[in-house]
Design a protein around this motif. Structure first.
Motif, PDB file in Angstrom:
ATOM      1  N   TRP A 152      38.674  42.364  50.539  1.00 16.92           N
ATOM      2  CA  TRP A 152      39.631  41.865  49.699  1.00 16.92           C
ATOM      3  C   TRP A 152      39.387  40.422  49.842  1.00 16.92           C
ATOM      4  O   TRP A 152      38.978  39.927  50.932  1.00 16.92           O
ATOM      5  N   THR A 185      42.906  40.738  45.646  1.00 18.90           N
ATOM      6  CA  THR A 185      42.166  41.969  44.905  1.00 18.90           C
ATOM      7  C   THR A 185      41.129  42.504  45.754  1.00 18.90           C
ATOM      8  O   THR A 185      40.399  41.797  46.329  1.00 18.90           O
ATOM      9  N   ASP A 186      40.928  43.833  45.317  1.00 13.31           N
ATOM     10  CA  ASP A 186      39.471  44.433  45.796  1.00 13.31           C
ATOM     11  C   ASP A 186      38.542  44.012  44.821  1.00 13.31           C
ATOM     12  O   ASP A 186      38.751  43.057  44.000  1.00 13.31           O
ATOM     13  N   ALA A 204      35.478  39.747  41.779  1.00  7.76           N
ATOM     14  CA  ALA A 204      36.211  38.549  41.769  1.00  7.76           C
ATOM     15  C   ALA A 204      35.634  37.558  42.488  1.00  7.76           C
ATOM     16  O   ALA A 204      35.863  36.338  42.355  1.00  7.76           O
ATOM     17  N   THR A 210      46.208  48.295  42.803  1.00  8.34           N
ATOM     18  CA  THR A 210      46.114  47.710  44.075  1.00  8.34           C
ATOM     19  C   THR A 210      46.070  45.941  43.662  1.00  8.34           C
ATOM     20  O   THR A 210      46.326  45.313  44.653  1.00  8.34           O
ATOM     21  N   LEU A 211      46.112  45.614  42.360  1.00  8.76           N
ATOM     22  CA  LEU A 211      46.017  44.115  42.295  1.00  8.76           C
ATOM     23  C   LEU A 211      47.448  43.727  42.408  1.00  8.76           C
ATOM     24  O   LEU A 211      48.491  44.052  42.096  1.00  8.76           O
ATOM     25  N   ARG A 244      42.083  37.626  33.117  1.00  6.33           N
ATOM     26  CA  ARG A 244      42.094  38.998  32.374  1.00  6.33           C
ATOM     27  C   ARG A 244      42.017  38.849  30.983  1.00  6.33           C
ATOM     28  O   ARG A 244      42.813  38.048  30.503  1.00  6.33           O
ATOM     29  N   VAL A 300      38.998  44.821  41.070  1.00  3.85           N
ATOM     30  CA  VAL A 300      40.131  44.293  40.491  1.00  3.85           C
ATOM     31  C   VAL A 300      40.908  45.378  39.899  1.00  3.85           C
ATOM     32  O   VAL A 300      41.219  45.630  38.556  1.00  3.85           O
ATOM     33  N   SER A 301      41.030  46.615  40.993  1.00  7.91           N
ATOM     34  CA  SER A 301      41.730  47.734  40.540  1.00  7.91           C
ATOM     35  C   SER A 301      43.208  47.655  40.169  1.00  7.91           C
ATOM     36  O   SER A 301      44.003  47.114  40.784  1.00  7.91           O
ATOM     37  N   VAL A 346      45.262  35.818  42.343  1.00  8.52           N
ATOM     38  CA  VAL A 346      45.568  37.506  42.806  1.00  8.52           C
ATOM     39  C   VAL A 346      44.794  37.794  44.161  1.00  8.52           C
ATOM     40  O   VAL A 346      43.839  37.008  44.557  1.00  8.52           O
ATOM     41  N   SER A 364      41.648  45.640  34.192  1.00 13.77           N
ATOM     42  CA  SER A 364      40.702  45.060  35.340  1.00 13.77           C
ATOM     43  C   SER A 364      39.681  44.079  34.510  1.00 13.77           C
ATOM     44  O   SER A 364      39.070  43.154  35.063  1.00 13.77           O
TER      45      SER A 364
END
Length: 257
Positions: A69, A239-240, A3, A247-248, A76, A243-244, A237, A108
């Motif tokens: 995060w 995100t981690d 990200a 959990t997004l 995407r 971009v999992s 977003v 992702s």
């Protein structure tokens, strides 16, 4: 792709043109500069395979996924061009011949625009803060058209397999630059880099290099997605790094006019 907007682990990028036209511009054009950049990365990856440093780095734990995060802006593929996913999946299957890799899920796969915040330990950003960021992105992006790009060949940076993304013009780069000031005015520290042109699309993280020769073949005669697309939808977003999908959190969808 992270990200943050750069291929990991290093931090160095309207589909109206034919793919070949976008991907092979003159040396002084943005497409020409992208081709030269990707050529340098490819040469560096081949050199690391030849001298064994790529395998050593992975053996020493160089493939660890960064934590944290952030609030980010991304495009995407599942939203912008779902039909591109088949070609990307084919490239992912091919790269497995070089060694075990974590393939990024279709949901992702993305091209980063700009990380709106620095990475923080948790995903609980204050609602007022998120609202202000979304409004800044909406107001800034309203003046920009879709960005014409070309999805090209498979390449490797460190442990990150990525597909080369070549811009047709300065749209994406200009939007990145335009977002920095309004985000900084909010007190944020956007994840920005001096060179706003590089674009890429991460497809997998190489976990272990078991077949260096095959990796070399993938770099010298790489799979080519060969697809011109228009990046016309940007998502804001939380995100981690990966971009999992599980959990997004999509805060807002912004359509480039």
């Amino acid at each position: 792709m992270s990200a943050a907007g750069t291929p990991a682990p290093a931090g160095p990028a309207n589909a109206t043109m034919a793919g070949a036209a976008i991907g092979t511009g003159p040396a002084g054009s943005i497409a020409g500069r992208a081709a030269a950049r990707f050529g340098r990365l490819r040469a560096e990856a081949l050199a690391a395979l030849a001298d064994g440093s790529a395998a050593r780095r992975l053996a020493e734990g160089g493939g660890a996924v960064p934590g944290g995060w952030c609030v980010s802006t991304i495009a995407r593929m599942a939203v912008n061009d779902p039909d591109a996913l088949a070609g990307l999946a084919e490239a992912q299957r091919a790269l497995l011949g070089a060694g075990p890799a974590q393939l990024y899920p279709a949901a992702s796969l993305h091209v980063s625009l700009l990380g709106a915040t620095r990475r923080e330990p948790g995903a609980a950003f204050a609602p007022d803060r998120l609202t202000a960021i979304v409004e800044a992105v909406q107001e800034t992006a309203a003046a920009f058209p879709p960005a014409s790009v070309h999805l090209g060949r498979l390449n490797l940076l460190g442990n990150q397999w990525f597909v080369e993304v070549t811009p047709a013009d300065e749209t994406w780069s200009a939007l990145r630059r335009a977002l920095v000031a309004p985000l900084e005015a909010l007190g944020e520290e956007p994840i920005a880099y001096p060179d706003t042109e590089p674009m890429h699309l991460n497809v997998a993280r190489l976990g272990r290099l078991t077949a260096p020769d095959r990796a070399g073949e993938l770099l010298t005669a790489p799979p080519d997605v060969a697809r011109p697309i228009a990046l016309h939808v940007v998502e804001v977003v939380v995100t981690d790094f990966l971009v999992s999908p599980a959990t997004l959190r999509v805060l807002e969808t912004v359509t480039l006019a």
